[in-house]
Design a protein around this motif. Sequence first.
Motif, PDB file in Angstrom:
ATOM      1  N   SER A  66       0.814  -1.228   0.000  1.00 61.94           N
ATOM      2  CA  SER A  66       0.000   0.000   0.000  1.00 61.94           C
ATOM      3  C   SER A  66       0.837   1.262   0.000  1.00 61.94           C
ATOM      4  CB  SER A  66      -0.940   0.008   1.208  1.00 61.94           C
ATOM      5  OG  SER A  66      -0.186  -0.031   2.411  1.00 61.94           O
ATOM      6  N   ASP A  76       0.918  -5.147  -6.510  1.00 60.66           N
ATOM      7  CA  ASP A  76       0.098  -4.169  -5.790  1.00 60.66           C
ATOM      8  C   ASP A  76       0.903  -2.938  -5.384  1.00 60.66           C
ATOM      9  OD1 ASP A  76      -2.242  -5.497  -6.107  1.00 60.66           O
ATOM     10  OD2 ASP A  76      -2.473  -6.129  -4.015  1.00 60.66           O
ATOM     11  N   PHE A 121       0.661  -0.925  -8.434  1.00 58.23           N
ATOM     12  CA  PHE A 121      -0.697  -0.391  -8.515  1.00 58.23           C
ATOM     13  C   PHE A 121      -0.880   0.788  -7.562  1.00 58.23           C
ATOM     14  CE2 PHE A 121      -5.113  -0.347  -6.987  1.00 58.23           C
ATOM     15  CZ  PHE A 121      -5.798  -0.194  -8.200  1.00 58.23           C
ATOM     16  N   SER A 122      -0.347   0.676  -6.339  1.00 56.87           N
ATOM     17  CA  SER A 122      -0.458   1.770  -5.366  1.00 56.87           C
ATOM     18  C   SER A 122       0.241   3.022  -5.864  1.00 56.87           C
ATOM     19  CB  SER A 122       0.143   1.334  -4.018  1.00 56.87           C
ATOM     20  OG  SER A 122      -0.590   0.272  -3.454  1.00 56.87           O
ATOM     21  N   LYS A 164      -1.869   4.557  -8.473  1.00 54.84           N
ATOM     22  CA  LYS A 164      -3.064   5.161  -7.873  1.00 54.84           C
ATOM     23  C   LYS A 164      -2.781   6.575  -7.394  1.00 54.84           C
ATOM     24  CE  LYS A 164      -6.622   4.251  -4.383  1.00 54.84           C
ATOM     25  NZ  LYS A 164      -7.089   3.302  -3.329  1.00 54.84           N
ATOM     26  N   GLY A 202      -3.155   8.752 -10.161  1.00 52.25           N
ATOM     27  CA  GLY A 202      -4.490   8.775 -10.746  1.00 52.25           C
ATOM     28  C   GLY A 202      -4.656   7.923 -11.987  1.00 52.25           C
ATOM     29  N   THR A 206      -5.264   4.259 -12.114  1.00 43.40           N
ATOM     30  CA  THR A 206      -5.612   2.882 -11.787  1.00 43.40           C
ATOM     31  C   THR A 206      -6.346   2.177 -12.931  1.00 43.40           C
ATOM     32  OG1 THR A 206      -7.673   3.631 -10.753  1.00 43.40           O
ATOM     33  CG2 THR A 206      -5.736   3.324  -9.317  1.00 43.40           C
ATOM     34  N   ASP A 207      -6.758   2.946 -13.937  1.00 42.08           N
ATOM     35  CA  ASP A 207      -7.485   2.347 -15.062  1.00 42.08           C
ATOM     36  C   ASP A 207      -6.553   1.821 -16.148  1.00 42.08           C
ATOM     37  OD1 ASP A 207      -6.796   5.086 -15.394  1.00 42.08           O
ATOM     38  OD2 ASP A 207      -8.073   5.217 -17.154  1.00 42.08           O
TER      39      ASP A 207
END
Length: 376
Positions: free
Chosen positions: A168, A239, A242-243, A246, A249, A251-252
């Motif tokens: 995270s 992940d 991914f964090s 994120k 901005g 995450t898509d």
Amino acid sequence: METAIAAVLLLASVFFQGVVEGNIGVNYGTVANDLPPPSEVARFLLESTTINRVRMFDADPEMIQAFAHTGIAVTVTVPNELIPRLTKLSFAQQWVKTNVQPYVPATNLIRILVGNEVLSTANKLLIAGLVPAMQTLHTALAAVSLDRRIKVSTPHSLGILSTSSPPSTGRFRQGYDVHVIKPLLSFLRATNSPFMINPYPFFGYSAETLDYALFRPNSGVLDENTQRVYTNMLDAQLDAVFSAMKILGFTDVEIVIAETGWPSDGDEGQVGVNAESAAEYNGNLREHVMSGVGTPLMPNRTFETYIFALFNENLKPGPLCERNFGLFQPDLTPVYDIGIMRPTVADAAAAAAYDNRILLMIICLVDWFLYLALAG
């Protein structure tokens, strides 16, 4: 009665779905002097394996041509040293004219990678030119109406992260995050291209975390920030990326595993470096990324994944393990089995006979339950 009929119909539907081949590819490296010709390699992958995509580290014309009419999805690479020249539209157009147009649509070219792990080179000229080169190459593809068929991306090592544990807290390295990676992700989003990453649990494990790295049963690692439990190191690495995405901005944007693998041999004293561990990692990897389970922060996903590597490459420098990442020996015999070989003719015939018996049993059961239902 209705429950019994539903159970039989469910069994039949599962049977008729058959086996679905996932998006599992290989990195086709050629740092060796004993490899078979590309035409033989392409035929072998098509006829003898379930591998349906290949990533090349250059744009060798013989290799690209070898995959013509196979349907295998091919990714080629523009070498790092050409990035400064690729920022000029005239050079990008000539590169496409020479390395792409002669081979499509016969060869299923799906992606061009601009460089390899460019941000890890610390070369300011290459890093500054990376996104402009990608944009210019996309423009050159669009000029010949190939931008929808062929996407442009670039793969990264996990060195682009300044923090990754727990997942995270994943962050891109300061400076690169805003000036390079954010414009890169904007380009990928605009062109519907994936963010490509090279996660290697092999380079992050220890004797104590070997089970965690190999997807073996283990107690898991808790991310206290999200209260998610990680049962394998690959999910944690993905992940963390991914964090980091994120925070910016994005995450898509799809994540593709451009490289990952485990060596089957290494220097004396290396724990967990053997054919059994390599088979375990790559076999479990294949099952995991195709399962649709996803990761704790990216649930219900599959990941297009490229195993490193197709062959053991005898001329690679460095420790012994670097020459032993291959799924196959140069004579095309498997180094170990991870379930990607197609059945032989005899095996296929036996499987078909077994399937026919199962099918006949299902038909009989359906008929019997329908008869009971109508009689009742």
